[in-house]
Design a protein around this motif. Structure first.
Motif, PDB file in Angstrom:
ATOM      1  N   SER A  41       0.843  -1.194   0.000  1.00  0.00           N
ATOM      2  CA  SER A  41       0.000   0.000   0.000  1.00  0.00           C
ATOM      3  C   SER A  41       0.881   1.249   0.000  1.00  0.00           C
ATOM      4  O   SER A  41       2.079   1.183   0.273  1.00  0.00           O
ATOM      5  CB  SER A  41      -0.906   0.024   1.235  1.00  0.00           C
ATOM      6  N   GLU A  42       0.240   2.372  -0.256  1.00  0.00           N
ATOM      7  CA  GLU A  42       0.957   3.646  -0.195  1.00  0.00           C
ATOM      8  C   GLU A  42       1.432   3.914   1.229  1.00  0.00           C
ATOM      9  O   GLU A  42       2.543   4.410   1.441  1.00  0.00           O
ATOM     10  CB  GLU A  42       0.044   4.770  -0.667  1.00  0.00           C
ATOM     11  N   GLU A  43       0.622   3.566   2.212  1.00  0.00           N
ATOM     12  CA  GLU A  43       0.995   3.771   3.612  1.00  0.00           C
ATOM     13  C   GLU A  43       2.220   2.945   3.983  1.00  0.00           C
ATOM     14  O   GLU A  43       3.116   3.425   4.690  1.00  0.00           O
ATOM     15  CB  GLU A  43      -0.176   3.412   4.546  1.00  0.00           C
ATOM     16  N   GLN A  44       2.281   1.717   3.501  1.00  0.00           N
ATOM     17  CA  GLN A  44       3.454   0.882   3.779  1.00  0.00           C
ATOM     18  C   GLN A  44       4.688   1.466   3.118  1.00  0.00           C
ATOM     19  O   GLN A  44       5.762   1.496   3.708  1.00  0.00           O
ATOM     20  CB  GLN A  44       3.236  -0.546   3.298  1.00  0.00           C
ATOM     21  N   LYS A  46       5.295   4.623   2.415  1.00  0.00           N
ATOM     22  CA  LYS A  46       5.700   5.808   3.194  1.00  0.00           C
ATOM     23  C   LYS A  46       6.410   5.400   4.475  1.00  0.00           C
ATOM     24  O   LYS A  46       7.430   5.982   4.845  1.00  0.00           O
ATOM     25  CB  LYS A  46       4.476   6.661   3.529  1.00  0.00           C
ATOM     26  N   SER A  47       5.874   4.395   5.152  1.00  0.00           N
ATOM     27  CA  SER A  47       6.476   3.913   6.394  1.00  0.00           C
ATOM     28  C   SER A  47       7.875   3.352   6.155  1.00  0.00           C
ATOM     29  O   SER A  47       8.808   3.629   6.920  1.00  0.00           O
ATOM     30  CB  SER A  47       5.583   2.848   7.022  1.00  0.00           C
ATOM     31  N   GLU A  48       8.025   2.565   5.099  1.00  0.00           N
ATOM     32  CA  GLU A  48       9.330   1.972   4.789  1.00  0.00           C
ATOM     33  C   GLU A  48      10.364   3.032   4.407  1.00  0.00           C
ATOM     34  O   GLU A  48      11.528   2.940   4.801  1.00  0.00           O
ATOM     35  CB  GLU A  48       9.198   0.936   3.679  1.00  0.00           C
TER      36      GLU A  48
END
Length: 79
Positions: A41-44, A46-48
């Motif tokens: 996902s986009e959230e993953q 960004k987190s990575e």
């Protein structure tokens, strides 16, 4: 612009040497993180990227320009 006496800074077209430090950073980010896996996902993603920069790149990864120590270690030793 004239009121603040600021001058915009732009690199020359098609000249990577104007911004060599950032070109190098993004090259390493792509090789060490982006091309090494996939994101669900986009959230993953960004987190990575956040973890790569704040944890690995600044605290763990050794930089040749700093005498092969991490930026965090360099600051501890020379601040």
């Amino acid at each position: 612009m004239s009121e603040s006496k600021c001058k915009p800074s732009m690199s020359r077209q098609a000249n990577c040497w104007d911004n060599a430090a950032m070109e190098s950073f993004f090259s390493r980010l792509k090789v060490e993180l982006v091309y090494a896996g996939t994101f669900e996902s986009e959230e993953q993603a960004k987190s990575e990227v956040f973890k790569y920069i704040k944890i690995f790149y600044n605290r763990v990864r050794r930089h040749s320009v700093l005498g092969y120590v991490s930026p965090a270690e360099y600051e501890r030793n020379y601040a």
